[in-house]
Scaffold this motif. Structure first.
Motif, PDB file in Angstrom:
ATOM      1  N   ILE A  41     -12.798 -31.744  45.413  1.00  0.00           N
ATOM      2  CA  ILE A  41     -11.575 -30.782  45.174  1.00  0.00           C
ATOM      3  C   ILE A  41     -11.670 -30.881  43.402  1.00  0.00           C
ATOM      4  CG2 ILE A  41     -10.793 -31.562  47.037  1.00  0.00           C
ATOM      5  CD1 ILE A  41      -9.535 -34.569  46.054  1.00  0.00           C
ATOM      6  N   GLY A  42     -12.142 -32.066  43.112  1.00  0.00           N
ATOM      7  CA  GLY A  42     -12.469 -31.832  41.369  1.00  0.00           C
ATOM      8  C   GLY A  42     -12.962 -30.477  41.101  1.00  0.00           C
ATOM      9  N   ARG A  43     -13.174 -29.661  41.552  1.00  0.00           N
ATOM     10  CA  ARG A  43     -13.600 -29.081  40.568  1.00  0.00           C
ATOM     11  C   ARG A  43     -12.771 -27.563  40.161  1.00  0.00           C
ATOM     12  NH1 ARG A  43     -17.254 -29.823  38.263  1.00  0.00           N
ATOM     13  NH2 ARG A  43     -16.474 -31.909  39.091  1.00  0.00           N
ATOM     14  N   VAL A  45      -9.778 -28.286  38.918  1.00  0.00           N
ATOM     15  CA  VAL A  45      -9.720 -28.984  37.485  1.00  0.00           C
ATOM     16  C   VAL A  45      -9.452 -27.945  36.622  1.00  0.00           C
ATOM     17  CG1 VAL A  45      -8.797 -32.012  35.949  1.00  0.00           C
ATOM     18  CG2 VAL A  45      -9.356 -30.911  38.696  1.00  0.00           C
ATOM     19  N   ALA A  46     -10.431 -28.024  35.767  1.00  0.00           N
ATOM     20  CA  ALA A  46     -10.951 -28.067  34.571  1.00  0.00           C
ATOM     21  C   ALA A  46     -10.615 -26.292  34.346  1.00  0.00           C
ATOM     22  CB  ALA A  46     -12.609 -27.728  33.905  1.00  0.00           C
ATOM     23  N   PRO A  47     -10.593 -25.241  35.602  1.00  0.00           N
ATOM     24  CA  PRO A  47     -10.023 -23.837  35.402  1.00  0.00           C
ATOM     25  C   PRO A  47      -8.517 -24.743  35.582  1.00  0.00           C
ATOM     26  CG  PRO A  47     -11.756 -24.216  37.293  1.00  0.00           C
ATOM     27  CD  PRO A  47     -11.777 -25.632  36.587  1.00  0.00           C
ATOM     28  N   ILE A  48      -7.748 -25.365  35.736  1.00  0.00           N
ATOM     29  CA  ILE A  48      -6.285 -25.648  35.312  1.00  0.00           C
ATOM     30  C   ILE A  48      -6.171 -25.710  34.263  1.00  0.00           C
ATOM     31  CG2 ILE A  48      -4.659 -26.467  36.136  1.00  0.00           C
ATOM     32  CD1 ILE A  48      -5.483 -26.772  39.521  1.00  0.00           C
ATOM     33  N   PHE A  49      -6.792 -26.175  33.825  1.00  0.00           N
ATOM     34  CA  PHE A  49      -6.640 -26.854  32.136  1.00  0.00           C
ATOM     35  C   PHE A  49      -6.626 -25.545  31.230  1.00  0.00           C
ATOM     36  CE2 PHE A  49      -5.771 -31.291  33.384  1.00  0.00           C
ATOM     37  CZ  PHE A  49      -4.854 -31.299  33.377  1.00  0.00           C
ATOM     38  N   ILE A  50      -7.476 -24.679  31.593  1.00  0.00           N
ATOM     39  CA  ILE A  50      -8.442 -23.641  30.130  1.00  0.00           C
ATOM     40  C   ILE A  50      -6.639 -22.928  31.162  1.00  0.00           C
ATOM     41  CG2 ILE A  50      -9.655 -21.509  30.567  1.00  0.00           C
ATOM     42  CD1 ILE A  50     -11.942 -23.694  31.407  1.00  0.00           C
ATOM     43  N   LEU A 194      -9.178 -11.220  39.278  1.00  0.00           N
ATOM     44  CA  LEU A 194     -11.298 -11.232  38.632  1.00  0.00           C
ATOM     45  C   LEU A 194     -11.028 -13.005  38.232  1.00  0.00           C
ATOM     46  CD1 LEU A 194     -10.847  -9.445  35.292  1.00  0.00           C
ATOM     47  CD2 LEU A 194     -11.547  -9.121  37.501  1.00  0.00           C
ATOM     48  N   TYR A 195     -10.248 -14.153  38.890  1.00  0.00           N
ATOM     49  CA  TYR A 195     -10.582 -15.245  38.936  1.00  0.00           C
ATOM     50  C   TYR A 195     -11.414 -15.643  40.439  1.00  0.00           C
ATOM     51  CZ  TYR A 195     -10.266 -20.775  39.039  1.00  0.00           C
ATOM     52  OH  TYR A 195     -10.537 -21.447  39.680  1.00  0.00           O
ATOM     53  N   ALA A 196     -10.898 -14.956  40.799  1.00  0.00           N
ATOM     54  CA  ALA A 196     -11.323 -15.357  42.450  1.00  0.00           C
ATOM     55  C   ALA A 196     -13.303 -15.146  42.526  1.00  0.00           C
ATOM     56  CB  ALA A 196     -10.806 -14.797  43.739  1.00  0.00           C
ATOM     57  N   LEU A 197     -13.230 -13.192  41.772  1.00  0.00           N
ATOM     58  CA  LEU A 197     -14.664 -12.956  41.785  1.00  0.00           C
ATOM     59  C   LEU A 197     -15.776 -13.680  41.036  1.00  0.00           C
ATOM     60  CD1 LEU A 197     -13.704  -9.109  41.114  1.00  0.00           C
ATOM     61  CD2 LEU A 197     -14.570 -10.169  43.396  1.00  0.00           C
ATOM     62  N   PHE A 218     -22.633 -26.395  43.615  1.00  0.00           N
ATOM     63  CA  PHE A 218     -20.589 -26.454  44.367  1.00  0.00           C
ATOM     64  C   PHE A 218     -19.886 -25.937  43.673  1.00  0.00           C
ATOM     65  CE2 PHE A 218     -21.757 -30.877  44.411  1.00  0.00           C
ATOM     66  CZ  PHE A 218     -20.734 -31.319  43.941  1.00  0.00           C
ATOM     67  N   GLN A 219     -19.834 -25.422  42.623  1.00  0.00           N
ATOM     68  CA  GLN A 219     -18.889 -24.793  41.747  1.00  0.00           C
ATOM     69  C   GLN A 219     -17.810 -24.084  41.474  1.00  0.00           C
ATOM     70  OE1 GLN A 219     -18.284 -26.813  38.472  1.00  0.00           O
ATOM     71  NE2 GLN A 219     -15.884 -25.142  38.339  1.00  0.00           N
ATOM     72  N   TRP A 220     -18.864 -23.251  42.690  1.00  0.00           N
ATOM     73  CA  TRP A 220     -17.499 -22.142  43.308  1.00  0.00           C
ATOM     74  C   TRP A 220     -16.524 -22.431  44.300  1.00  0.00           C
ATOM     75  CZ3 TRP A 220     -16.331 -21.335  47.972  1.00  0.00           C
ATOM     76  CH2 TRP A 220     -17.464 -22.329  48.850  1.00  0.00           C
ATOM     77  N   LEU A 221     -16.220 -23.701  43.958  1.00  0.00           N
ATOM     78  CA  LEU A 221     -15.130 -24.379  44.683  1.00  0.00           C
ATOM     79  C   LEU A 221     -14.244 -24.436  43.748  1.00  0.00           C
ATOM     80  CD1 LEU A 221     -16.921 -26.766  46.875  1.00  0.00           C
ATOM     81  CD2 LEU A 221     -15.441 -25.634  47.713  1.00  0.00           C
ATOM     82  N   MET A 222     -14.305 -24.247  42.819  1.00  0.00           N
ATOM     83  CA  MET A 222     -12.962 -23.759  41.575  1.00  0.00           C
ATOM     84  C   MET A 222     -12.639 -22.540  42.113  1.00  0.00           C
ATOM     85  SD  MET A 222     -14.293 -21.970  38.369  1.00  0.00           S
ATOM     86  CE  MET A 222     -14.636 -19.875  37.974  1.00  0.00           C
ATOM     87  N   ILE A 223     -12.149 -22.726  42.805  1.00  0.00           N
ATOM     88  CA  ILE A 223     -11.530 -21.220  43.691  1.00  0.00           C
ATOM     89  C   ILE A 223     -10.443 -21.713  44.499  1.00  0.00           C
ATOM     90  CG2 ILE A 223     -12.397 -21.204  46.221  1.00  0.00           C
ATOM     91  CD1 ILE A 223     -12.128 -18.380  45.897  1.00  0.00           C
ATOM     92  N   GLY A 224     -10.321 -23.450  44.565  1.00  0.00           N
ATOM     93  CA  GLY A 224      -9.339 -23.830  45.177  1.00  0.00           C
ATOM     94  C   GLY A 224      -7.787 -24.096  44.264  1.00  0.00           C
ATOM     95  N   ALA A 225      -8.317 -23.390  42.962  1.00  0.00           N
ATOM     96  CA  ALA A 225      -7.099 -23.309  41.836  1.00  0.00           C
ATOM     97  C   ALA A 225      -6.374 -22.416  42.371  1.00  0.00           C
ATOM     98  CB  ALA A 225      -7.504 -23.493  40.456  1.00  0.00           C
TER      99      ALA A 225
END
Length: 263
Positions: A41-43, A45-50, A194-197, A218-225
């Motif tokens: 679930i932490g994956r 976080v960074a995209p959200i702050f970006i 594009l974010y999803a891709l 599992f960095q792809w789990l950033m899709i959770g954002a």
């Protein structure tokens, strides 16, 4: 008037909450009692702050002050990481390297250059275009130079004082993500697609397996954002602009120091 969805402040609060899980896993995974889903679930976080720093860059009334705050934050983390690890040592190989401020600052640098380049192209002025292209290449060239000359005394310090795409948290991927958010700022659907891709592209396709998906890469789990980005209503929300600047280092150093008591 309050719009439907989530304000920037609300999204930041959610990201701060998720960030705690991510760093609890990082500092306490040694005891095998912290579940891996904390990291999953932490994956997001960074995209959200970006995403939010790009929004801040676009809407702030003083970009110089905005970028300066981020750079000062990166310096605080640089020296703080060094001092804390000297004062509180762990007996394992866990390093204290967290510094998302450097990544966010470098993103704003690139956005500034892109705006300058875009203006030059629009006005058909050769010199701004040339300088803009050089500005885009310079941080990369500087990073390559640093990488090839790590043996030079003081180069390690230069790496942390002069953020470059190769040495900031998240690397070129996070920098590119910030640029993507900026270029699609007024095209919400395209932005989300594009974010999803990008997230899907990070799936380890060559060795595709459940092990690879959820345990190895599992960095792809950033899709959770994605749902949070979709719910953003374009409003800033409440103030407390220094909340993240304070909470980020305080909770990291607090967790790190606490972890040294159990290693």
């Amino acid at each position: 008037m309050l719009k439907k969805g989530l304000t920037g402040f609300q999204i930041k609060l959610i990201a701060l909450f998720l960030m705690i899980f991510d760093h609890v896993y990082y500092f306490f995974a040694f005891n095998d009692k912290v579940p891996l889903w904390f990291k999953w679930i932490g994956r997001s976080v960074a995209p959200i702050f970006i995403f939010m720093v790009v929004e801040g860059f676009i809407h702030t009334r003083n970009r110089t002050k905005y970028m300066t705050r981020l750079y000062i934050g990166s310096l605080v983390m640089t020296f703080g990481n060094q001092w804390i690890t000297e004062w509180f040592q762990r007996n394992d190989n866990v390093a204290l390297m967290a510094n998302i401020f450097a990544t966010l600052f470098l993103i704003t640098v690139y956005l500034t250059i892109i705006e300058y380049l875009g203006k030059g192209i629009k006005e058909r002025r050769i010199m701004p275009v040339v300088l803009g292209i050089l500005g885009l290449v310079l941080p990369i060239a500087l990073g390559i130079f640093m990488m090839m000359n790590l043996h030079i005394p003081g180069m390690i310090h230069a790496i942390f004082l002069l953020p470059t795409p190769m040495f900031v948290e998240g690397g070129p991927v996070f920098i590119a993500l910030g640029i993507l958010f900026y270029l699609t700022h007024d095209k919400k659907i395209l932005q989300l697609i594009l974010y999803a891709l990008v997230s899907i592209a990070l799936i380890p396709w060559q060795n595709f397996s459940l092990q690879g998906l959820f345990y190895d890469n599992f960095q792809w789990l950033m899709i959770g954002a994605l749902p949070l980005l979709a719910l953003y209503n374009g409003q800033r929300g409440k103030g407390m602009k220094y909340l993240f600047y304070v909470f980020y280092p305080v909770h990291i150093y607090g967790l790190y120091i606490l972890s040294t008591l159990f290693v």
